[in-house]
Design a protein around this motif. Sequence first.
Motif, PDB file in Angstrom:
ATOM      1  N   ALA A  13       0.830  -1.202   0.000  1.00 58.11           N
ATOM      2  CA  ALA A  13       0.000   0.000   0.000  1.00 58.11           C
ATOM      3  C   ALA A  13       0.866   1.254   0.000  1.00 58.11           C
ATOM      4  N   GLU A  14       1.974   1.228   0.741  1.00 59.04           N
ATOM      5  CA  GLU A  14       2.883   2.374   0.758  1.00 59.04           C
ATOM      6  C   GLU A  14       3.528   2.570  -0.606  1.00 59.04           C
ATOM      7  N   ASP A  15       3.876   1.496  -1.288  1.00 59.79           N
ATOM      8  CA  ASP A  15       4.475   1.591  -2.622  1.00 59.79           C
ATOM      9  C   ASP A  15       3.500   2.149  -3.638  1.00 59.79           C
ATOM     10  N   ASP A  16       2.219   1.818  -3.510  1.00 55.82           N
ATOM     11  CA  ASP A  16       1.202   2.254  -4.470  1.00 55.82           C
ATOM     12  C   ASP A  16       0.710   3.670  -4.211  1.00 55.82           C
ATOM     13  N   TYR A  17       1.049   4.251  -3.066  1.00 65.37           N
ATOM     14  CA  TYR A  17       0.577   5.583  -2.705  1.00 65.37           C
ATOM     15  C   TYR A  17       1.185   6.628  -3.632  1.00 65.37           C
ATOM     16  N   ILE A  18       0.355   7.516  -4.142  1.00 62.70           N
ATOM     17  CA  ILE A  18       0.795   8.584  -5.041  1.00 62.70           C
ATOM     18  C   ILE A  18       0.545   9.921  -4.344  1.00 62.70           C
ATOM     19  N   MET A  19       1.564  10.754  -4.304  1.00 62.80           N
ATOM     20  CA  MET A  19       1.423  12.068  -3.677  1.00 62.80           C
ATOM     21  C   MET A  19       0.525  12.954  -4.534  1.00 62.80           C
ATOM     22  N   GLN A  20      -0.238  13.808  -3.879  1.00 60.42           N
ATOM     23  CA  GLN A  20      -1.121  14.726  -4.583  1.00 60.42           C
ATOM     24  C   GLN A  20      -0.291  15.835  -5.231  1.00 60.42           C
ATOM     25  N   SER A  21      -0.595  16.120  -6.488  1.00 64.19           N
ATOM     26  CA  SER A  21       0.110  17.179  -7.206  1.00 64.19           C
ATOM     27  C   SER A  21      -0.372  18.542  -6.726  1.00 64.19           C
ATOM     28  N   GLN A  22       0.556  19.471  -6.672  1.00 60.88           N
ATOM     29  CA  GLN A  22       0.217  20.844  -6.322  1.00 60.88           C
ATOM     30  C   GLN A  22       0.136  21.644  -7.618  1.00 60.88           C
ATOM     31  N   LEU A  23      -1.047  22.142  -7.933  1.00 57.85           N
ATOM     32  CA  LEU A  23      -1.255  22.868  -9.176  1.00 57.85           C
ATOM     33  C   LEU A  23      -1.198  24.369  -8.926  1.00 57.85           C
ATOM     34  N   ASP A  24      -0.567  25.088  -9.842  1.00 61.06           N
ATOM     35  CA  ASP A  24      -0.560  26.540  -9.739  1.00 61.06           C
ATOM     36  C   ASP A  24      -1.631  27.117 -10.668  1.00 61.06           C
ATOM     37  N   GLN A  25      -1.735  28.423 -10.719  1.00 61.94           N
ATOM     38  CA  GLN A  25      -2.787  29.071 -11.496  1.00 61.94           C
ATOM     39  C   GLN A  25      -2.664  28.756 -12.984  1.00 61.94           C
ATOM     40  N   PHE A  26      -1.462  28.662 -13.498  1.00 63.98           N
ATOM     41  CA  PHE A  26      -1.253  28.312 -14.905  1.00 63.98           C
ATOM     42  C   PHE A  26      -1.850  26.938 -15.207  1.00 63.98           C
ATOM     43  N   ASP A  27      -1.627  25.979 -14.312  1.00 64.04           N
ATOM     44  CA  ASP A  27      -2.170  24.628 -14.501  1.00 64.04           C
ATOM     45  C   ASP A  27      -3.693  24.652 -14.516  1.00 64.04           C
ATOM     46  N   TRP A  28      -4.299  25.384 -13.568  1.00 58.12           N
ATOM     47  CA  TRP A  28      -5.767  25.468 -13.515  1.00 58.12           C
ATOM     48  C   TRP A  28      -6.334  26.130 -14.776  1.00 58.12           C
TER      49      TRP A  28
END
Length: 60
Positions: A13-28
Amino acid sequence: MPEHLERLREWRAEDDYIMQSQLDQFDWDNIQETLEMAYLRQCEAEIQTWQDGKVIYHQG
């Protein structure tokens, strides 16, 4: 032996965990523009969302 299997499951489960991406205004802004174009052209779009360490795919 059950403790060993439980630890292996936790490790997996720890290996499969994916960190949440931090999006900036350009990405949105880019996401918004892409969705608007898909809507106007009546194209299918695939969206990836993050939830509880997993990436979930939505299509429509």
